[in-house]
Every structure is written in structure tokens, then in C-alpha cells.
Design a protein around this motif. Structure first.
Motif, short mmCIF file in Angstrom:
data_model
loop_
_atom_site.label_atom_id
_atom_site.label_comp_id
_atom_site.label_asym_id
_atom_site.label_seq_id
_atom_site.Cartn_x
_atom_site.Cartn_y
_atom_site.Cartn_z
N MET A 44 0.82 -1.19 0.00
CA MET A 44 0.00 0.00 0.00
C MET A 44 0.87 1.25 0.00
SD MET A 44 -3.12 0.60 2.57
CE MET A 44 -2.11 1.60 3.64
N TYR A 45 1.93 1.23 0.83
CA TYR A 45 2.81 2.40 0.90
C TYR A 45 3.53 2.61 -0.42
CZ TYR A 45 1.91 3.07 5.81
OH TYR A 45 1.29 3.32 6.98
N ILE A 46 4.02 1.51 -1.01
CA ILE A 46 4.71 1.62 -2.30
C ILE A 46 3.78 2.23 -3.33
CG2 ILE A 46 5.65 0.25 -4.21
CD1 ILE A 46 6.89 -1.60 -2.13
N LEU A 47 2.56 1.75 -3.31
CA LEU A 47 1.57 2.23 -4.27
C LEU A 47 1.32 3.73 -4.06
CD1 LEU A 47 -0.01 0.63 -6.40
CD2 LEU A 47 -1.99 0.87 -4.92
N LEU A 48 1.23 4.12 -2.79
CA LEU A 48 0.99 5.53 -2.47
C LEU A 48 2.12 6.40 -2.98
CD1 LEU A 48 -0.50 5.83 1.10
CD2 LEU A 48 -1.13 7.12 -0.92
N VAL A 49 3.36 5.99 -2.67
CA VAL A 49 4.53 6.75 -3.08
C VAL A 49 4.57 6.83 -4.60
CG1 VAL A 49 7.05 6.69 -3.21
CG2 VAL A 49 5.89 6.26 -1.03
N PHE A 50 4.33 5.70 -5.24
CA PHE A 50 4.36 5.63 -6.69
C PHE A 50 3.32 6.57 -7.30
CE2 PHE A 50 2.72 3.75 -10.60
CZ PHE A 50 3.87 3.72 -11.35
N LEU A 51 2.12 6.51 -6.75
CA LEU A 51 1.05 7.35 -7.28
C LEU A 51 1.36 8.84 -7.11
CD1 LEU A 51 -2.22 5.49 -6.30
CD2 LEU A 51 -1.35 5.98 -8.57
N THR A 52 1.92 9.18 -5.94
CA THR A 52 2.26 10.58 -5.68
C THR A 52 3.32 11.05 -6.67
OG1 THR A 52 1.91 10.06 -3.37
CG2 THR A 52 2.89 12.18 -3.84
N LEU A 53 4.36 10.22 -6.86
CA LEU A 53 5.42 10.57 -7.80
C LEU A 53 4.86 10.74 -9.20
CD1 LEU A 53 8.49 8.41 -6.77
CD2 LEU A 53 8.30 10.89 -6.82
N TRP A 54 4.04 9.80 -9.57
CA TRP A 54 3.46 9.81 -10.91
C TRP A 54 2.65 11.08 -11.12
CZ3 TRP A 54 -1.73 9.34 -12.59
CH2 TRP A 54 -1.84 9.15 -13.97
N LEU A 55 1.89 11.43 -10.09
CA LEU A 55 1.08 12.64 -10.15
C LEU A 55 1.96 13.87 -10.32
CD1 LEU A 55 -2.04 12.79 -9.77
CD2 LEU A 55 -1.55 13.90 -7.60
N LEU A 56 3.07 13.91 -9.55
CA LEU A 56 3.99 15.04 -9.62
C LEU A 56 4.59 15.15 -11.02
CD1 LEU A 56 5.95 15.08 -6.26
CD2 LEU A 56 4.79 17.00 -7.37
N ILE A 57 5.09 14.02 -11.53
CA ILE A 57 5.70 14.00 -12.85
C ILE A 57 4.70 14.47 -13.90
CG2 ILE A 57 6.56 12.44 -14.66
CD1 ILE A 57 7.87 10.85 -12.33
N GLU A 58 3.50 13.96 -13.77
CA GLU A 58 2.46 14.31 -14.72
C GLU A 58 2.16 15.81 -14.67
OE1 GLU A 58 -0.21 12.28 -17.48
OE2 GLU A 58 1.77 12.03 -16.61
N MET A 59 2.14 16.36 -13.45
CA MET A 59 1.85 17.78 -13.29
C MET A 59 2.95 18.62 -13.93
SD MET A 59 0.25 18.01 -9.52
CE MET A 59 0.73 19.71 -9.25
N VAL A 60 4.22 18.25 -13.63
CA VAL A 60 5.36 18.99 -14.19
C VAL A 60 5.32 18.91 -15.72
CG1 VAL A 60 7.87 18.97 -14.44
CG2 VAL A 60 6.83 18.76 -12.17
N TYR A 61 5.09 17.70 -16.22
CA TYR A 61 5.05 17.48 -17.66
C TYR A 61 3.96 18.33 -18.31
CZ TYR A 61 4.49 14.92 -22.03
OH TYR A 61 4.39 14.58 -23.33
N CYS A 62 2.80 18.29 -17.70
CA CYS A 62 1.67 19.05 -18.23
C CYS A 62 1.97 20.54 -18.21
CB CYS A 62 0.43 18.79 -17.40
SG CYS A 62 -0.51 17.42 -18.01
N TYR A 63 2.55 21.00 -17.10
CA TYR A 63 2.85 22.41 -16.95
C TYR A 63 3.79 22.85 -18.06
CZ TYR A 63 4.67 26.71 -14.99
OH TYR A 63 5.05 28.01 -14.81
N ARG A 64 4.83 22.02 -18.28
CA ARG A 64 5.82 22.35 -19.31
C ARG A 64 5.17 22.40 -20.68
NH1 ARG A 64 11.40 19.38 -18.13
NH2 ARG A 64 12.09 20.72 -16.42
#
Ligand SMILES: *[C@@H]1O[C@H](CO)[C@@H](O)[C@H](O)[C@H]1NC(C)=O
Ligand SMILES: *[C@@H]1O[C@H](CO)[C@@H](O)[C@H](O)[C@H]1NC(C)=O
Ligand SMILES: *[C@@H]1O[C@H](CO)[C@@H](O)[C@H](O)[C@H]1NC(C)=O
Ligand SMILES: *[C@@H]1O[C@H](CO)[C@@H](O)[C@H](O)[C@H]1NC(C)=O
Length: 215
Positions: A162-182
Motif C-alpha cells: 500500500m505504501y509503495i503504491l501511495l509513493v508511486f502514485l504521488t510521484l506519478w502525479l507530480l511528474i504528470e503535473m510537471v510534464y503538463c505544466y511544461r
């Protein structure tokens, strides 16, 4: 308690079904079979009635069988709650429902000695018929009492997952946000440049820049 315990899955499915139908449906949810010493343990026994059984009088008997031993009566419900003489005396509490579909009892302060097989026998005698037919149901609960609430392996693994999934999802969300912003800011820049190019370039030049189609 393991998060994905096999006994929880059907229970939650049943609950889901119950919630989705939104009707007081009686479902025979099995009892937990593990207890921690010193805590109260509810021995769940649900015996659903059919429509015609509502007019029946119900007798509930709870038996206990120690490992390698014989069944003996520990609790009886017959026109009221009754405890019988047994090593459990004083530690049993009625935990059933008024309509006697749920005929659970709770063992207070359970000890390691209380491991064994509990049987709940429910018999119903019809009140409205001359020949008074009987309906009997029987359920067994193999109970294991442990010293401590040990976290078992599956629950640890599912927690880590569950924790791995949480961390992964958060990272993915961050990357996606940065990518989208760019992407958005680049597109905006490009749009602005295009607009200024368009305005800056005189119309003749633009026509010249079009590659002539060669014959
Ligand atoms: C039955 O058990 C639940 C929890 O195990 C408790 O909250 C409830 O008060 C009990 N009901 C009766 C009638 O003992
Ligand atoms: C539970 O059992 C233990 C040992 O059998 C005893 O020391 C304790 O007082 C009991 N607690 C209650 C609430 O009955
Ligand atoms: C546990 O069971 C054993 C044998 O059945 C008995 O001798 C002992 O007194 C029991 N202990 C308690 C705390 O009930
Ligand atoms: C409980 O009921 C079942 C089914 O009727 C029967 O086989 C069993 O012997 C009963 N248990 C006891 C301890 O009477």
C-alpha cells in the motif's frame, strides 16, 4: 488483522450486496476464527429464517469442544438467555438479535484455554401447525486464541504494498503535473511566437515562402 484476509473478502462482498439492495436482508456471515487472549470474542452465528419460520419458537444451544475432547453445552437460549454450568460460566454474554436470526454470544476475557471448536445449534419449532415440524441448523466455529495480536505476514506485505503504491502514485502525479505544466507553457510560448511571427512577416514574404509545386 490482515487487510486482504480471505474471510473478509466474502464478508465485504456480502456487505456491499446488502448495502446495494438497501433491504434488511439476513446474510449468514461466518464468524471470525481468531481471538487474542484477554479480549472479548464474539462468536457469530447467524441462522436466517425463511418467511414461514417467523412463527416458530427458537431454541439455541452453544457447545464447546476442546481439542481432543467432547462437545459440552455452554449456553442455552430457551425463552430467554440462560447460561449453564460450565468452565465458561460468568464469561458468556448473549449478543444476538431480538428476532433470533443472529444468535451470537460473546466470550469475555478469552484465554488460551478457550481454543477449540464451538458449535451453535439452532432449532425452530413451528407454532402454527398441528404436527409442529422442526428446522435445525448447525454451525461450527474453529477458534484459535493467540497470545498477542501478531501481525501476520500477509498483512505486513499488503501494508508495504500500500505504501509503495501511495509513493508511486504521488510521484506519478507530480511528474504528470510537471510534464503538463511544461507542455502548456511551451504551447503558450509557441503560440505567442507564432502570433508575433505572423504579425512581423509581411504578406509578400509569406507567399514567397510557400514552396512552389514542381511540375
Ligand atoms: C454485541 O457485541 C457488540 C460488539 O461486539 C457490542 O457493541 C454490543 O453492545 C453487543 N450487544 C449485546 C446485546 O450484547
Ligand atoms: C481476565 O483474565 C485474567 C486471567 O485469567 C485475569 O487476571 C483478569 O482479571 C481477567 N479480567 C477480567 C476483566 O475479567
Ligand atoms: C486450562 O486447561 C487445563 C486443562 O484443560 C487446566 O488444567 C487449566 O486449569 C486451565 N487453565 C485455565 C486458566 O483455565
Ligand atoms: C448440532 O446439530 C447437528 C445437526 O443437527 C448435529 O449433527 C450435532 O450433533 C449437534 N451438536 C450437538 C452437540 O448436539
Amino acid at each position: 488483522m490482515p487487510v486482504f484476509s480471505p474471510s473478509l473478502v466474502p464478508a465485504s462482498l456480502v456487505l456491499l450486496f446488502w448495502v446495494s439492495t438497501c433491504a434488511p436482508v439476513c446474510v449468514e456471515v461466518p464468524s471470525e476464527t481468531e481471538a487474542v487472549q484477554g479480549t472479548p470474542m464474539k462468536l457469530r452465528c447467524i441462522s436466517c429464517m425463511k418467511r414461514e419460520e417467523v412463527e416458530a419458537s427458537t431454541v439455541v444451544e452453544w457447545f464447546y469442544r476442546p481439542e481432543g475432547g467432547k462437545d459440552f453445552l455452554i449456553y442455552e437460549y430457551r425463552n430467554g438467555h440462560q447460561e449453564v454450568e460450565s468452565p465458561f460460566q460468568g464469561r458468556l454474554q448473549w449478543n444476538g438479535s431480538k428476532d433470533l436470526q443472529d444468535v451470537s454470544i460473546t466470550v469475555l476475557n478469552i484465554t488460551l484455554n478457550d481454543s477449540g471448536i464451538y458449535t451453535c445449534n439452532v432449532s425452530r419449532e413451528f407454532e402454527f401447525e398441528a404436527h409442529r415440524p422442526f428446522v435445525k441448523t448447525s454451525q461450527q466455529i474453529p477458534l484459535r486464541v493467540t497470545e498477542e495480536a501478531g501481525e501476520d505476514f500477509t498483512s505486513v506485505v499488503s501494508e508495504i504494498m500500500m505504501y509503495i503504491l501511495l509513493v508511486f502514485l504521488t510521484l506519478w502525479l507530480l511528474i504528470e503535473m510537471v510534464y503538463c505544466y511544461r507542455k502548456v507553457s511551451k504551447a503558450e510560448e509557441a503560440a505567442q511566437e507564432n502570433a508575433s511571427d505572423y504579425l512581423a512577416v509581411p504578406s509578400e514574404n509569406k507567399e514567397n515562402s510557400v514552396v512552389p509545386v514542381e511540375e
